[in-house]
Motif scaffolding. Structure first.
Motif, PDB file in Angstrom:
ATOM      1  N   SER A 191       0.848  -1.190   0.000  1.00 31.03           N
ATOM      2  CA  SER A 191       0.000   0.000   0.000  1.00 31.03           C
ATOM      3  C   SER A 191       0.883   1.240   0.000  1.00 31.03           C
ATOM      4  CB  SER A 191      -0.917   0.021   1.225  1.00 31.03           C
ATOM      5  OG  SER A 191      -1.640   1.242   1.304  1.00 31.03           O
ATOM      6  N   ALA A 192       0.375   2.300  -0.623  1.00 32.35           N
ATOM      7  CA  ALA A 192       1.064   3.593  -0.590  1.00 32.35           C
ATOM      8  C   ALA A 192       0.585   4.452   0.568  1.00 32.35           C
ATOM      9  CB  ALA A 192       0.862   4.338  -1.910  1.00 32.35           C
ATOM     10  N   ASN A 193      -0.610   4.118   1.123  1.00 37.66           N
ATOM     11  CA  ASN A 193      -1.243   5.057   2.068  1.00 37.66           C
ATOM     12  C   ASN A 193      -1.907   4.405   3.279  1.00 37.66           C
ATOM     13  OD1 ASN A 193      -3.469   3.845   0.932  1.00 37.66           O
ATOM     14  ND2 ASN A 193      -4.220   5.700  -0.081  1.00 37.66           N
ATOM     15  N   LEU A 194      -1.722   3.100   3.481  1.00 37.84           N
ATOM     16  CA  LEU A 194      -2.308   2.363   4.600  1.00 37.84           C
ATOM     17  C   LEU A 194      -3.816   2.130   4.464  1.00 37.84           C
ATOM     18  CD1 LEU A 194      -0.441   4.101   7.578  1.00 37.84           C
ATOM     19  CD2 LEU A 194      -0.161   1.713   6.879  1.00 37.84           C
ATOM     20  N   LEU A 195      -4.422   2.658   3.424  1.00 37.41           N
ATOM     21  CA  LEU A 195      -5.879   2.590   3.296  1.00 37.41           C
ATOM     22  C   LEU A 195      -6.337   1.777   2.094  1.00 37.41           C
ATOM     23  CD1 LEU A 195      -6.709   6.322   4.158  1.00 37.41           C
ATOM     24  CD2 LEU A 195      -6.642   4.349   5.704  1.00 37.41           C
ATOM     25  N   GLN A 196      -5.528   1.682   1.056  1.00 38.61           N
ATOM     26  CA  GLN A 196      -5.823   0.825  -0.105  1.00 38.61           C
ATOM     27  C   GLN A 196      -4.689  -0.178  -0.236  1.00 38.61           C
ATOM     28  OE1 GLN A 196      -6.089   4.445  -0.940  1.00 38.61           O
ATOM     29  NE2 GLN A 196      -8.215   4.259  -0.250  1.00 38.61           N
ATOM     30  N   TRP A 197      -5.059  -1.455  -0.339  1.00 40.08           N
ATOM     31  CA  TRP A 197      -4.071  -2.520  -0.321  1.00 40.08           C
ATOM     32  C   TRP A 197      -4.232  -3.441  -1.526  1.00 40.08           C
ATOM     33  CZ3 TRP A 197      -0.210  -2.738   3.287  1.00 40.08           C
ATOM     34  CH2 TRP A 197      -0.355  -1.908   4.402  1.00 40.08           C
ATOM     35  N   GLU A 198      -3.097  -3.978  -2.010  1.00 39.63           N
ATOM     36  CA  GLU A 198      -3.089  -4.907  -3.135  1.00 39.63           C
ATOM     37  C   GLU A 198      -2.253  -6.129  -2.778  1.00 39.63           C
ATOM     38  OE1 GLU A 198      -1.738  -5.147  -7.861  1.00 39.63           O
ATOM     39  OE2 GLU A 198      -1.410  -3.323  -6.691  1.00 39.63           O
ATOM     40  N   GLN A 199      -2.846  -7.328  -2.937  1.00 38.49           N
ATOM     41  CA  GLN A 199      -2.097  -8.535  -2.634  1.00 38.49           C
ATOM     42  C   GLN A 199      -1.043  -8.785  -3.699  1.00 38.49           C
ATOM     43  OE1 GLN A 199      -4.383 -12.053  -1.694  1.00 38.49           O
ATOM     44  NE2 GLN A 199      -2.607 -13.403  -1.885  1.00 38.49           N
ATOM     45  N   LYS A 200       0.186  -9.137  -3.236  1.00 40.28           N
ATOM     46  CA  LYS A 200       1.303  -9.354  -4.147  1.00 40.28           C
ATOM     47  C   LYS A 200       1.781 -10.794  -4.180  1.00 40.28           C
ATOM     48  CE  LYS A 200       1.911  -5.124  -5.615  1.00 40.28           C
ATOM     49  NZ  LYS A 200       1.810  -4.779  -7.057  1.00 40.28           N
ATOM     50  N   SER A 201       1.686 -11.505  -3.079  1.00 39.70           N
ATOM     51  CA  SER A 201       2.218 -12.865  -3.040  1.00 39.70           C
ATOM     52  C   SER A 201       1.574 -13.641  -1.907  1.00 39.70           C
ATOM     53  CB  SER A 201       3.752 -12.855  -2.893  1.00 39.70           C
ATOM     54  OG  SER A 201       4.133 -12.179  -1.713  1.00 39.70           O
ATOM     55  N   PHE A 202       1.878 -14.932  -1.849  1.00 41.56           N
ATOM     56  CA  PHE A 202       1.299 -15.812  -0.835  1.00 41.56           C
ATOM     57  C   PHE A 202       2.316 -16.882  -0.472  1.00 41.56           C
ATOM     58  CE2 PHE A 202      -1.137 -19.518   0.570  1.00 41.56           C
ATOM     59  CZ  PHE A 202      -1.971 -18.950   1.510  1.00 41.56           C
ATOM     60  N   ILE A 203       2.433 -17.188   0.824  1.00 37.85           N
ATOM     61  CA  ILE A 203       3.373 -18.185   1.320  1.00 37.85           C
ATOM     62  C   ILE A 203       2.590 -19.236   2.083  1.00 37.85           C
ATOM     63  CG2 ILE A 203       5.418 -18.586   2.750  1.00 37.85           C
ATOM     64  CD1 ILE A 203       5.769 -15.428   2.437  1.00 37.85           C
ATOM     65  N   LYS A 204       2.687 -20.469   1.677  1.00 39.90           N
ATOM     66  CA  LYS A 204       1.943 -21.544   2.326  1.00 39.90           C
ATOM     67  C   LYS A 204       2.637 -22.011   3.603  1.00 39.90           C
ATOM     68  CE  LYS A 204      -0.163 -23.383  -1.892  1.00 39.90           C
ATOM     69  NZ  LYS A 204      -0.343 -24.581  -2.744  1.00 39.90           N
ATOM     70  N   GLY A 205       1.829 -22.620   4.458  1.00 38.49           N
ATOM     71  CA  GLY A 205       2.386 -23.339   5.585  1.00 38.49           C
ATOM     72  C   GLY A 205       2.580 -22.552   6.864  1.00 38.49           C
ATOM     73  N   MET A 206       2.066 -21.330   6.943  1.00 38.10           N
ATOM     74  CA  MET A 206       2.183 -20.532   8.169  1.00 38.10           C
ATOM     75  C   MET A 206       0.785 -20.308   8.738  1.00 38.10           C
ATOM     76  SD  MET A 206       5.463 -19.827   8.528  1.00 38.10           S
ATOM     77  CE  MET A 206       5.718 -18.336   9.483  1.00 38.10           C
ATOM     78  N   TYR A 207       0.727 -20.051  10.055  1.00 38.33           N
ATOM     79  CA  TYR A 207      -0.569 -19.964  10.719  1.00 38.33           C
ATOM     80  C   TYR A 207      -0.626 -18.785  11.674  1.00 38.33           C
ATOM     81  CZ  TYR A 207      -4.614 -21.342  13.545  1.00 38.33           C
ATOM     82  OH  TYR A 207      -5.813 -21.362  14.201  1.00 38.33           O
ATOM     83  N   GLU A 208      -1.568 -17.914  11.510  1.00 39.22           N
ATOM     84  CA  GLU A 208      -1.970 -16.776  12.332  1.00 39.22           C
ATOM     85  C   GLU A 208      -0.844 -15.911  12.886  1.00 39.22           C
ATOM     86  OE1 GLU A 208      -5.310 -18.256  14.881  1.00 39.22           O
ATOM     87  OE2 GLU A 208      -3.745 -18.630  16.345  1.00 39.22           O
ATOM     88  N   CYS A 209      -1.228 -14.688  13.189  1.00 41.81           N
ATOM     89  CA  CYS A 209      -0.361 -13.694  13.841  1.00 41.81           C
ATOM     90  C   CYS A 209       1.025 -13.627  13.208  1.00 41.81           C
ATOM     91  CB  CYS A 209      -0.257 -13.974  15.330  1.00 41.81           C
ATOM     92  SG  CYS A 209      -1.815 -13.828  16.196  1.00 41.81           S
ATOM     93  N   PRO A 210       1.125 -13.373  11.899  1.00 41.41           N
ATOM     94  CA  PRO A 210       2.441 -13.338  11.265  1.00 41.41           C
ATOM     95  C   PRO A 210       3.208 -12.073  11.631  1.00 41.41           C
ATOM     96  CG  PRO A 210       0.769 -12.678   9.691  1.00 41.41           C
ATOM     97  CD  PRO A 210       0.035 -13.103  10.936  1.00 41.41           C
ATOM     98  N   ASP A 211       4.519 -12.163  11.507  1.00 41.72           N
ATOM     99  CA  ASP A 211       5.409 -11.016  11.659  1.00 41.72           C
ATOM    100  C   ASP A 211       6.528 -11.191  10.644  1.00 41.72           C
ATOM    101  OD1 ASP A 211       6.488  -8.670  12.606  1.00 41.72           O
ATOM    102  OD2 ASP A 211       6.827  -9.378  14.651  1.00 41.72           O
ATOM    103  N   LEU A 212       6.981 -10.094  10.066  1.00 44.56           N
ATOM    104  CA  LEU A 212       8.046 -10.120   9.065  1.00 44.56           C
ATOM    105  C   LEU A 212       8.996  -8.966   9.360  1.00 44.56           C
ATOM    106  CD1 LEU A 212       9.254 -11.274   6.413  1.00 44.56           C
ATOM    107  CD2 LEU A 212       7.678  -9.767   5.167  1.00 44.56           C
ATOM    108  N   PHE A 213      10.283  -9.264   9.531  1.00 47.84           N
ATOM    109  CA  PHE A 213      11.235  -8.228   9.892  1.00 47.84           C
ATOM    110  C   PHE A 213      12.633  -8.632   9.441  1.00 47.84           C
ATOM    111  CE2 PHE A 213      10.152 -10.949  13.501  1.00 47.84           C
ATOM    112  CZ  PHE A 213      11.381 -11.525  13.817  1.00 47.84           C
TER     113      PHE A 213
END
Length: 484
Positions: A209-231
């Protein structure tokens, strides 16, 4: 968020039954099983940490909260702030379910995250304060935004969902974690997506997203479950070499690369904490660059606190680092240094040979301790600590290292642990109803809850089958973070 082990929490709720709640006096936050340096709600249910964000000297901690009872349900966002991750001040509820009454809510406020919109990309800023934007799941009503223009004191809802309920056959989309990706100059969201008729495996969707209000899905990763974090973390503290970590609620994580839209795993899934009670951890956003730490708080799920007005506790805040070992890169967890703010009496032992049957810690008593130890196993078959001695049969196994088989056990959970240069390093945080153990520089961590006999506060270091050498041992009695 929804969990498959709610029956454990129902049991915990039935064991708690004090009507009302004590006012701020000598008994405030001083019930027998009340954690003294781990965060708990004043009363009623707590689970996932949410919206961890730093702004103008304050760490904000939001959390899943039922203000009406000690069991899971009626999800709101509770709120507290701290200037040192130890001494917390409670704030009013931040996010409410969208519609309903206490008996029946539509769109309860499930998990999410928060960021500081420093460049006003959302256009929501009014006044001089930067806008804090929280993005959360209004269950059955899409991903929603609330925002604050007064440093988190009050919150305004954005009128429409920023990601509507999907039309692909599932209602199970939740727990957005959002951050700014500087190289791509855009916002990134990782969002859990449950299985549906077309997508047979659950996983994590990545949005931009450019503005936190409109979002576009770019990719998907299988095999993970709830409450994700990426850093992103530097390898061995080298800013010229960095890797990304994708983490899920159960503590499993991948290490890999990320270009702002797509995460590519480069490892198998690894477990971050191996104890009995660790779930749905989240890391802070907007930590100043001068600090630079990646600070994480988890939920110590499933703990039981008899006759208490509250239910559940958070894990102690930890700093995450990425280290290289012979078997590859691993995330290490270690308690934040701010714990020194509550250090009390100190006990020190150095270069001490210990024989079976002796207790070199007979003078140490306490229900809140920070223990640092470096041990040479010597000829012993095993060694370890008995926390709250006398509670042994009710609190499960103590902290024990099996030197012959090179295994560490904490409250019944056993993991492999090789000595480093012939030594085992242990860091133990003991609170009134929990243990967190960090081994060999935080390469291994195990978080667990237990029910001691609350009047027993003795500590024992033991060895069996031979002698051990205590190269160093420092034990700090911890003051309550809640008492003046």
């Amino acid at each position: 968020m929804r969990h498959s082990f709610l029956f454990l929490f129902a049991v915990a709720a039935t064991l708690s039954g004090i009507p009302g709640f004590a006012q701020k006096n000598v008994s405030y936050y001083n019930e027998p099983y009340r954690p003294q340096f781990h965060f708990t709600a004043e009363k009623n249910w707590l689970n996932d940490p949410n919206g961890l964000v730093y702004y103008k000297g304050e760490y904000h901690l939001f959390y899943q909260h039922n203000p009406y009872g000690k069991g899971w349900g009626n999800m709101h966002w509770g709120h507290a702030v701290s200037n040192d991750l130890l001494h917390w001040k409670h704030r009013p509820l931040a996010i409410y379910p969208l519609e309903g009454t206490p008996d029946h809510y539509k769109c309860p406020a499930f998990s999410g995250s928060a960021v500081v919109d420093r460049n006003n990309t959302s256009g929501l800023q009014k006044g001089n304060e930067k806008t804090i934007v929280a993005i959360y799941t209004a269950m059955h009503c899409g991903q929603r935004v609330v925002y604050s223009n007064d440093a988190g004191k009050t919150w305004q809802p954005y009128p429409t969902p920023v990601i509507p309920v999907m039309k692909n056959g599932t209602m199970d989309e939740r727990d957005p974690k959002v951050f700014w990706h500087e190289p791509a100059k855009k916002w990134v969201m990782v969002l859990y997506i449950g299985p549906d008729k077309d997508q047979q495996e659950r996983g994590i969707a990545i949005y931009n997203s450019a503005n936190l209000l409109q979002w576009e899905q770019k990719s998907f990763i299988k095999g993970m479950y709830e409450c994700p974090d990426l850093f992103e973390l530097a390898v061995d503290d080298n800013p010229a070499e960095k890797k990304w970590v994708l983490h899920g609620a159960d503590g499993g994580y991948f290490i890999g690369s990320f270009d702002g839209s797509t995460f590519i795993p480069e490892t198998e899934k690894i477990k971050m904490d191996l104890g009995n009670n660790f779930y749905a951890a989240q890391s802070y956003s907007d930590i100043p660059a001068a600090d630079g730490r990646r600070i994480q708080i988890g939920w110590m799920n499933g703990g039981i606190y008899p006759d208490a007005p509250f239910n559940q506790q958070m894990a102690f805040p930890c700093v995450l680092t990425l280290k290289r070992f012979p078997e590859g890169l691993r995330v290490c967890r270690n308690p934040v240094t701010e714990i020194k703010n509550i250090y009390g009496e100190k006990f020190v032992i150095t270069n001490k040979m210990v024989q079976p049957g002796s207790n070199i810690l007979s003078a140490v008593k306490g229900d809140a301790l920070d223990i640092h130890a470096v041990i040479e196993p010597g000829t012993a078959g095993s060694f370890g600590f008995v926390i709250r001695k006398g509670s042994y049969e009710t609190s499960g196994t103590p902290v024990r290292y099996d030197a012959r088989n090179k295994k560490l056990s904490v409250l019944g959970k056993t993991v492999d642990l090789e000595p480093v240069n012939g030594k085992i390093e242990l860091r133990i945080l003991a609170d009134r109803a929990s243990l967190e153990v960090f081994a060999n520089g935080g390469k291994i961590s195990l978080s667990g809850c237990f029910i001691p006999v609350y009047t027993f506060n003795d500590l024992e270091f033991f060895c069996e089958g031979g002698n051990v050498k205590v190269e160093s041992m420092e034990i700090y009695k911890l003051k309550s973070a809640w008492q003046k």
